[in-house]
Design an enzyme around this catalytic site. Structure first.
Site, short mmCIF file in Angstrom:
data_model
loop_
_atom_site.label_atom_id
_atom_site.label_comp_id
_atom_site.label_asym_id
_atom_site.label_seq_id
_atom_site.Cartn_x
_atom_site.Cartn_y
_atom_site.Cartn_z
N GLY A 60 20.70 -44.09 5.31
CA GLY A 60 19.58 -43.91 4.39
C GLY A 60 20.09 -43.52 3.02
N ALA A 64 17.55 -37.76 -0.14
CA ALA A 64 18.38 -36.93 0.72
C ALA A 64 19.71 -37.62 1.03
CB ALA A 64 17.65 -36.60 2.01
N GLY A 65 19.68 -38.91 1.27
CA GLY A 65 20.89 -39.63 1.65
C GLY A 65 21.81 -39.90 0.48
N ARG A 350 -5.67 -31.00 0.28
CA ARG A 350 -5.66 -32.37 0.74
C ARG A 350 -6.34 -32.55 2.10
NH1 ARG A 350 0.59 -34.14 -0.77
NH2 ARG A 350 0.23 -34.19 -3.01
N HIS A 421 0.38 -40.25 4.48
CA HIS A 421 1.21 -40.20 3.30
C HIS A 421 2.59 -39.62 3.59
CE1 HIS A 421 2.36 -39.53 -0.77
NE2 HIS A 421 2.28 -38.23 -0.68
N ARG A 455 2.56 -30.13 3.85
CA ARG A 455 3.48 -30.06 2.72
C ARG A 455 2.71 -29.91 1.41
NH1 ARG A 455 5.05 -33.40 -0.95
NH2 ARG A 455 4.25 -35.30 0.02
#
EC number: 1.3.5.1
Lengths: 657, 233, 248
Positions: A60, A64-65, A350, A421, A455
């Protein structure tokens, strides 16, 4: 299957087994403020001369990757990275719009590392680990410095300093942004850093390669099996450690805001080899997406939440009212969020906004094709602020909406509907981001670690970069310090077995030659998940979903049609493998949602709500991470509980009345 | 892939060579045009000017010294211009040649989104201009092509040539080609030399390109038409 | 509505390839262009024919993965990415030609899929600022005039889709290269490597076999993000400046 509604803590032992509790043993037992510093000090170091002898595989190339690959390559390790796209720059981090949080307190408005930590834990509805979240808040500050040094063009004020905005319902301005393209700019920064290492020879990047199996040899992750998506060649790659930075699994719902290619295969393959899956049922559903327009729809598009600052959400009072919006008089409109939540109105979080939209649509009051939409009306804002001001603030979003729907939002109200999402769940990791397979590390959205059950806005980018730039390089080094591990090659039984598993599966998929397309299965799975494991979940519904998914799996392996051959660019074959894994994951999500008989964050159980219809947590029974162990094909998954211990933040019930 | 060459020999450097050589020729054209307009001052003045070009700089330079310097510079400019044009055109053909037939099989939108006539015709226009220059030299410099009669007097050569309608037509076509070439060429030279870095700079550059191409085309066409219509001599 | 699509079919890089026509009877104007192809592919699959290979990922106009030449125009008639193009831009009875990006530096992999690895290699040749992780100074120690920051951002919005190359009559990748030169060259952080960056990237651009820029502006007209042409002038200026200083 028996429906048991006796007690909240009763386990569904006919569906899963209860395993031993687990715990994170890596976070030092000191004050939360000192944990990361202590861990960094305790972590073993690798002599620069030895780094050249150590190989790391990173799957990935999103935030992050790419950030991890760039940093580890720079440090001198041999990094091999993979992505399924034609360039690392296309990873779906690129689509994040809003911004990235950091506790810089540039606004002098009372922000601090502690406040960012507190807001994130609270936003996650007290289902995340204090240690991880505190560390995230700590390194957030360094992320901004790093990105600016790379040339990320954040928005600036006239004085030339960085601008901030308030985002996602928090009371401080801590969000850094680059117009509506923050994710793009951060990813390009990380991508450039990665390509710099490719040029330096420390990183080898393979594009159009998909990971299909992890090699676990002598109880350590030692490599991966990948498929070259152009030639179909099945390749074996070895390393001293493997990092999965493979993103989330929102596409289990078929329609989501994820990219077409986002998939769970890497994670699911690792799960099957022993990595626990943490909290799979925690999904985030975003309220302001463009609704589905027809059954050909391939994906959903998110519009920034900021629209709710000035737009008013409403539906007709009468069910089945199909007059155009302009012909529905004011007193026949129901501004349901303003009515139910007078103090927060259209700005409720949300999950609440999403659920409220579902309810009014369930009552038959939805608008647009299929009745799956609610109005987001800017008429008042245009009257109050003037069209120019509205255009200055939201012009690009209005253009995007007009582009997709062909409607002019300045004249007719926008239609919005919730869409999947982000997935907070992911592979279980400890404080070192190491999964339950030794040597297999998981970063970014692919792990479960930092967001609990929900989140906060502008936190995903923060986590991806925190993991890749600042956390993994230390914790991975600690693991690699014991290496290099004994070299293995393609003749090692674990490698042979993994490769065989991959080729068997591909042959199987190609040999079925049934009558249904891969997409038709994916759509059906998505419908089941959305219906029963979406915004509001019930015990009966989840039990039904589990059954439906099991039937779907049987049907899939009997009747799917995959054209072409392996030795070619074969997009149908790629999708077939992914959908097969989504089906398995979907079942586990439903099991997780079934077992968690409480509502928290993005997980809403209809049976567990307050009198006002708010999510009701049961901290005494469910303040734990559900880490699922694979139970074998046809077997029962095993639930391991990691208790969440709150030493710094007091658990409270949310209220937005 | 093509052979790796350093930045000094890159396409951008070649384009700079093309831009500079082009601008040298534009400068020459302006001087040339100024000289042409002397035709309105009568035969004596024109022939004297013509002769003066050969004696200018004396005694520092030998006779025709400056003229030769100009000729050498112009020749170098033309060679550089044509060389870079050929090298770059060959390269571009290679970059877009994939398989057989046209690059895109679709017959729709052959002119793309916005390609201007000037940019579309730049290369063939350049070839036409090159051929015209040879013709022009044979005509008015060496006088090997002498419609209306040869003469030792430059003034008479000009008058004889443009007394013929078809010669005026040839020069008109050639100068229109020059005009189009300059319209895009001046703009492109500015781009290549880094002069277009803002909206304002782009506007100025466009104005300059239009102005230069207009002035040069019209400035050169005035004498032929004046002669054809009998306003000179 | 009813339409006919004529699609470039090419089994592999060495296959000759040809345009193949397909009729679609029931196309909704609300479909995106790629969804229209999805529907066609579902049909082809059920008929046992190989579906048409094409690239797409985010389908919201930001990842840069999609890109088709539609009726001779990169990304089709609207100024947007192919994934954001909708069938309402076409009308009943239309014959729509669909071809891959054409450039010898973007070899066709299969059908409408091309290899754009050249772009990554151009970035590798200098399209970055060397900022090793952990070495960054405090972000606000380096003010950037808002005007420069905004211009840099404008250039940085390039999605690397390759439409500029597909649209350029010369198959040049100058707009892509110049967008990065401009983005990084306008920021104070980008100054130390400004000369080496432009030299390296232009050298790689040429090495990849892309054509040269003749300042026609077709690239910027096709660019879904509207990267302005003046970026190329900045690249030229930077390159000539670097050469003049004897950096090559």
């Amino acid at each position: 299957m028996t429906v048991n509604t006796q007690a909240r803590t009763d386990e569904f032992t006919d569906i899963y087994d209860l395993g031993e509790p687990i715990a994170d043993t890596r976070a030092p037992d000191v004050d939360v403020r000192q944990r990361w510093e202590t861990r960094r000090f305790e972590a073993k170091l690798v002599n620069p001369a030895n780094r050249r002898k150590l190989k790391v595989i990173i799957v990935g190339t999103g935030l992050a990757g790419a950030s991890a690959a760039a940093t580890l390559g720079e440090a001198g390790y041999h990094v091999t990275s993979f992505c399924y796209q034609d360039s690392p720059r296309r990873a779906h981090s690129i689509a994040a719009q809003g911004g990235i949080n950091a506790a810089k307190n540039y606004r002098n408005d009372g922000d601090s590392i502690y406040r960012l930590f507190y807001d994130t834990v609270k936003g996650g509805d007290f289902r995340s680990r204090e240690s991880n979240v505190y560390r995230l808040a700590q390194v957030s500050v360094e992320i901004i410095d790093q990105c600016v040094a790379q040339g990320v063009p954040f928005a600036r004020e006239y004085g030339g300093l960085l601008d901030n905005r308030s985002f996602g319902g928090v009371q401080v301005s801590r969000t850094f942004y680059a117009r509506g393209q923050t994710g793009q700019q951060l990813l390009i920064g990380a991508y450039q850093a990665l390509e710099r290492q490719v040029a330096a020879g420390t990183v080898i990047n393979h594009t159009r390669h998909e990971m299909l199996e992890v090699i676990v040899a002598d109880d350590r992750a030692r490599g991966v099996i990948v498929r070259d998506m152009v030639t179909g060649e099945i390749e074996t790659h070895f390393a001293d450690a493997v990092v999965l930075a493979t993103g989330g699994y929102g596409n289990v719902f078929f329609l989501s805001t994820n990219a077409m290619g986002c998939n769970v295969t890497a994670n699911w393959r690792a799960h099957r080899k022993g990595a626990y899956f943490g909290n799979p049922c925690y999904t985030q559903i975003h309220p302001t997406c463009i609704p589905v327009s027809g059954d050909y729809q391939s994906k959903l598009t998110l519009m920034s939440e900021s629209l709710r600052n000035d737009g008013r959400i409403w539906v007709p009072k009468k069910a089945g009212d199909d007059r155009p919006a302009s012909q529905i008089p004011e007193d026949e409109r129901d501004y349901y969020l303003e009515r139910q939540y007078p103090s927060f109105g259209n700005l409720v979080p949300r999950d609440i906004a999403s659920r409220a939209a579902k309810y009014v649509c369930d009552e038959g009051r939805g608008v647009g094709p299929g009745g799956l939409g609610v109005y987001l009306d800017f008429a008042d804002a245009i009257t109050r602020l003037g069209r120019d001001t509205v255009e200055a603030k939201y012009g690009n979003l209005f253009d995007m909406y007009a582009q997709i729907t062909g409607e002019n939002p300045y004249e007719t109200p926008m239609r919005i509907y919730p869409a999947v999402h982000y997935t907070m769940g992911g592979l279980w990791v400890d404080y070192d981001l190491q999964s339950s397979i030794t040597g297999l590390f998981v970063t970014g959205e692919a792990n479960f670690s930092d967001h609990g059950a929900n989140r906060l806005g502008a936190s995903a980018l923060m986590q991806g970069l925190a993991d890749g730039y600042f956390v993994l390089p230390y914790t991975l080094a600690n693991y690699l310090a014991d290496g290099p591990y004994e070299p293995i090659d393609e003749t090692h039984p674990a490698a042979v077995e993994a490769k065989q598993q991959v080729t068997d599966r591909i042959e199987k998929l190609l040999s079925i030659n049934g009558t249904r397309t891969v997409d038709s299965f994916h759509r059906e799975l998505g419908t089941i998940m959305w219906e029963y494991c979406g915004m509001a979940r019930t015990e009966g519904g989840l039990l039904k979903a589990i059954e439906l998914i099991r039937e779907l799996r049987t049907e899939f392996w009997r009747n799917v049609k995959v054209t072409g051959v392996n030795e070619d660019l074969n997009q149908t074959l790629e999708r077939a493998g992914r959908v097969a894994d989504f089906i398995d994951l979907g079942e586990l999500m439903c099991i997780d949602a079934l077992h968690r008989r409480e509502s928290c964050g993005g997980h809403f159980r209809v049976e567990s709500q307050t009198e006002d219809g708010e999510a009701l947590r049961h901290d005494d029974d469910f303040a734990y991470v559900a880490a699922w162990e694979f139970g074998g094909d046809g077997g029962k998954p095993v639930l391991h509980k990691e208790a969440l211990i709150y030493q710094n933040v007091e658990m409270k019930q949310r209220s937005y009345k | 892939m093509t052979k790796r060459v350093g930045a000094r020999r890159s396409t951008v450097a070649l384009k700079a060579l093309m831009a500079v050589s082009g601008l040298i020729m534009v400068g020459y054209l302006l001087l040339h045009m100024y000289g042409n307009l002397k035709v309105f001052s009568g035969q004596v003045a024109f022939d004297e000017y013509s002769h003066h070009l050969r004696t200018i700089g004396e005694p520092l330079l030998p006779e025709s010294g400056l003229l030769w310097i100009i000729r050498v510079v112009l020749l170098a400019a033309i060679i550089a211009h044509v060389y870079s044009a050929v090298v770059l055109t060959v390269r571009d053909r290679k970059a877009t040649r994939t398989g057989s037939g046209p690059r895109y099989k679709s017959k729709q939108n052959k002119r793309g989104f916005q390609r201007s006539y000037a940019s579309f015709t730049l290369r063939w226009g350049g070839v036409i201009i090159f051929l015209f220059i040879i013709f022009h030299l044979l005509n008015l410099t060496t006088n090997d092509i002498a419609p209306g009669g040869a003469s030792a007097s430059p003034y008479e050569r000009v008058l004889n040539t443009f007394g013929e309608w078809y010669m005026v037509l040839v020069y008109t076509i050639a100068l229109l080609a020059v005009g189009f070439h300059l319209r895009h060429g001046v703009w492109a030279a500015g781009m290549t030399l880094g002069a277009n870095t803002s909206v304002k700079a782009r506007r100025n550059l466009n104005v300059l390109a239009y102005a230069l191409s207009g002035i040069i085309t019209i400035g050169f066409l005035i004498p032929p038409y004046a002669i054809l219509f009998g306003w000179v001599g | 509505m009813k339409i006919t699509v004529r699609v470039w079919r090419q089994a592999n890089p060495s296959d000759e390839g040809k345009m193949v026509g397909y009729d679609l009877d029931d196309v909704s104007e609300h479909m995106s262009f790629l969804e229209m192809l999805d529907v066609l592919n579902e049909r082809l699959t059920l008929e046992g024919e190989e579906p048409i290979a094409f690239d797409s990922d985010c389908r919201e106009g930001i990842c840069g993965m999609c890109g088709l030449v539609i009726n001779g125009l990169a990304h089709g008639p609207e100024r947007t990415t192919t994934c954001q193009l909708h069938m309402r831009s076409f009308k009943d009875g239309d014959v729509i030609d669909i071809e891959p990006w054409r450039s010898s530096s973007f070899p066709v992999v299969k059908d409408l899929v091309v290899d754009r690895g050249a772009f990554d290699r151009i970035i590798q040749a200098g399209g970055y600022i060397s900022a090793p992780t952990g070495s960054a100074p405090e972000a606000n120690n380096l003010p950037v005039p808002k005007e420069n920051a905004d211009h840099a951002f404008e250039a940085a919005t390039c999605i690397g889709c390759g439409a500029c190359v597909a649209a350029c009559p010369n198959g040049s990748a100058m707009l892509f290269t110049a967008a990065k030169i401009t983005h990084l060259g306008l920021l104070p952080q980008g100054q130390p490597e400004r000369a080496s960056r432009v030299l390296g990237m232009v050298e790689q651009h040429d090495h990849e076999g892309f054509g040269n820029c003749t300042n026609i502006g077709e690239c910027t007209a096709a660019c879904p993000k509207g990267i302005p042409l003046d970026t190329i002038s900045r690249l030229n200026r930077d390159l000539l400046g670097a050469l003049a200083k004897g950096k090559a």
